[in-house]
Design a protein around this motif. Structure first.
Motif, PDB file in Angstrom:
ATOM      1  N   GLY A 115      -1.432  13.296   0.553  1.00 20.75           N
ATOM      2  CA  GLY A 115       0.147  13.754   1.625  1.00 20.75           C
ATOM      3  C   GLY A 115       1.452  13.313   0.949  1.00 20.75           C
ATOM      4  N   LEU A 116       2.346  14.284   1.321  1.00 17.69           N
ATOM      5  CA  LEU A 116       3.651  14.021   0.091  1.00 17.69           C
ATOM      6  C   LEU A 116       4.220  13.257   0.677  1.00 17.69           C
ATOM      7  N   PRO A 117       4.600  12.871   2.089  1.00 15.75           N
ATOM      8  CA  PRO A 117       5.929  12.069   2.899  1.00 15.75           C
ATOM      9  C   PRO A 117       5.054  10.691   2.408  1.00 15.75           C
ATOM     10  N   VAL A 118       4.057  10.630   2.484  1.00 16.91           N
ATOM     11  CA  VAL A 118       2.987   9.150   1.877  1.00 16.91           C
ATOM     12  C   VAL A 118       3.720   8.859   1.104  1.00 16.91           C
ATOM     13  N   ILE A 119       3.768   9.464  -0.434  1.00 10.35           N
ATOM     14  CA  ILE A 119       3.694  10.039  -1.555  1.00 10.35           C
ATOM     15  C   ILE A 119       5.330   9.262  -1.504  1.00 10.35           C
ATOM     16  N   GLN A 120       5.965   9.931  -1.469  1.00 14.31           N
ATOM     17  CA  GLN A 120       7.932   9.400  -1.679  1.00 14.31           C
ATOM     18  C   GLN A 120       8.232   8.691  -1.060  1.00 14.31           C
ATOM     19  N   LYS A 121       7.380   7.804   0.426  1.00 12.77           N
ATOM     20  CA  LYS A 121       8.159   6.918   0.825  1.00 12.77           C
ATOM     21  C   LYS A 121       7.499   5.611  -0.183  1.00 12.77           C
ATOM     22  N   ALA A 122       6.012   5.301  -0.765  1.00 14.05           N
ATOM     23  CA  ALA A 122       5.747   4.745  -1.250  1.00 14.05           C
ATOM     24  C   ALA A 122       6.858   4.482  -2.828  1.00 14.05           C
ATOM     25  N   VAL A 123       6.369   6.249  -3.039  1.00 12.02           N
ATOM     26  CA  VAL A 123       7.893   5.563  -4.823  1.00 12.02           C
ATOM     27  C   VAL A 123       9.414   5.351  -4.265  1.00 12.02           C
ATOM     28  N   ALA A 124       9.797   5.785  -3.332  1.00 13.11           N
ATOM     29  CA  ALA A 124      10.704   5.281  -2.973  1.00 13.11           C
ATOM     30  C   ALA A 124      10.718   3.317  -2.762  1.00 13.11           C
TER      31      ALA A 124
END
Length: 324
Positions: A115-124
């Motif tokens: 999921g995009l929200p999970v990916i964005q949170k991990a990258v951030a």
């Protein structure tokens, strides 16, 4: 039964197959029994039965055969990618059981992010923890300002901690005001270079953690903390970086030769490989209309009046040799 000498792919035709195919192209057809020594030609569709006389085989034009074979390869790659994503999802649940028996210290070597929200949170989070080096590859052309703005604060933080930021875009990003505006807002050691083609998206932070897509729509990603693999991805970035043309903070002109630009040279390679206008646009990060404009300019420079003639003129022009 396939002869051992013919257990090869279409990208590595045997001597007998190459010789017979050249003969068929020159003469227009060959006897069916002649193909017994080179069954690879009928297997890969380079020779087909003559509809009027089954005793003869006729050659498939290279311009027709190549796209068909490339499409087959593309389907095979897509299947492998789908299987890889499925395996990664399956093993995510299995890896969760491992700590019951042997709990390793630290985070998992490879984590599947769904999921995009999970990916964005991990990258951030990884970006917020970065203090030395940020490496990123961003394929495609246009970048919405709102998308760039989301990472601006974290990027500024990493640079303020003394980090170095290097980004690889495709040449099409040279015309994006939002990209220049984004980097103009960053204070510190930041540099951008461009290439005609790059790999899929890649982030490497402090050479400790890397992120790569695990699905075509980028809804699944892998967070990689395996040192050997992270270093391998960083080394791949360095190879591309050494070939790229500086864009920011000091831009260099893209090279050209005899009126042929670097972009047109890249398009020439893809045309000879049998790609369609849509496929060329996708590979080079541009829309189809722009790709067709470049193809038209290339045709004008070489004096071509048709797509078939263009391929012939590209071969004669030396464009492909100059780029290599």
């Amino acid at each position: 039964m396939t002869l051992p000498s013919h257990a090869h792919g279409a990208d590595d035709l045997c001597t007998a197959g190459t010789t017979l195919y050249e003969r068929a192209l020159a003469e227009g057809r060959v006897r069916s029994e002649a193909a017994e020594a080179a069954p690879c030609l009928t297997r890969y569709g380079l020779l087909r039965a003559d509809a009027d006389d089954p005793a003869w085989l006729r050659p498939t034009a290279p311009a027709v055969a190549l796209p068909r074979l490339l499409e087959t390869v593309g389907h095979r790659i897509a299947r492998h990618r789908s299987r890889a994503a499925s395996l990664a999802t399956t093993f995510e649940s299995l890896m969760a059981l491992a700590p019951r028996h042997a709990a390793p210290a630290g985070p998992a070597a490879i984590t599947v992010l769904n999921g995009l929200p999970v990916i964005q949170k991990a990258v951030a989070q990884a970006l917020a923890d970065t203090s030395k080096e940020l490496l990123s590859i961003q394929p495609g052309g246009f970048r919405p300002p709102e998308v760039l703005a989301k990472s601006l604060s974290d990027a500024k933080g990493a640079l303020s901690r003394g980090g170095r930021m290097r980004t690889l875009y495709q040449h099409t990003s040279r015309h994006s005001l939002s990209v220049f505006g984004y980097h103009d807002q960053l204070q510190g050691d930041t540099e951008v270079r461009t290439l005609d083609e790059v790999t899929d998206r890649l982030f490497v932070f402090d050479r400790v953690v890397a992120f790569i897509p695990a699905s075509k729509d980028r809804s699944v990603a892998l967070e990689i903390r395996l040192p050997a693999l992270v270093e391998h991805l960083a080394a791949a970035f360095e190879c591309l970086w050494s070939l790229a043309t500086p864009m920011y903070p000091h831009a260099e002109e893209l090279p050209s030769s005899n009126g042929i630009t670097a972009r047109q040279q890249a398009i020439a390679h893809l045309l000879v490989d049998g790609l369609t206008d849509s496929e060329i646009a996708l590979r080079l990060g541009m829309n189809v209309r722009t790709a067709r404009v470049h193809i038209a300019k290339l045709s004008a420079v070489l004096g071509s009046s048709s797509r078939a003639q263009l391929g012939y003129l590209i071969g004669r022009s030396g464009i492909l040799r100059r780029q290599n």
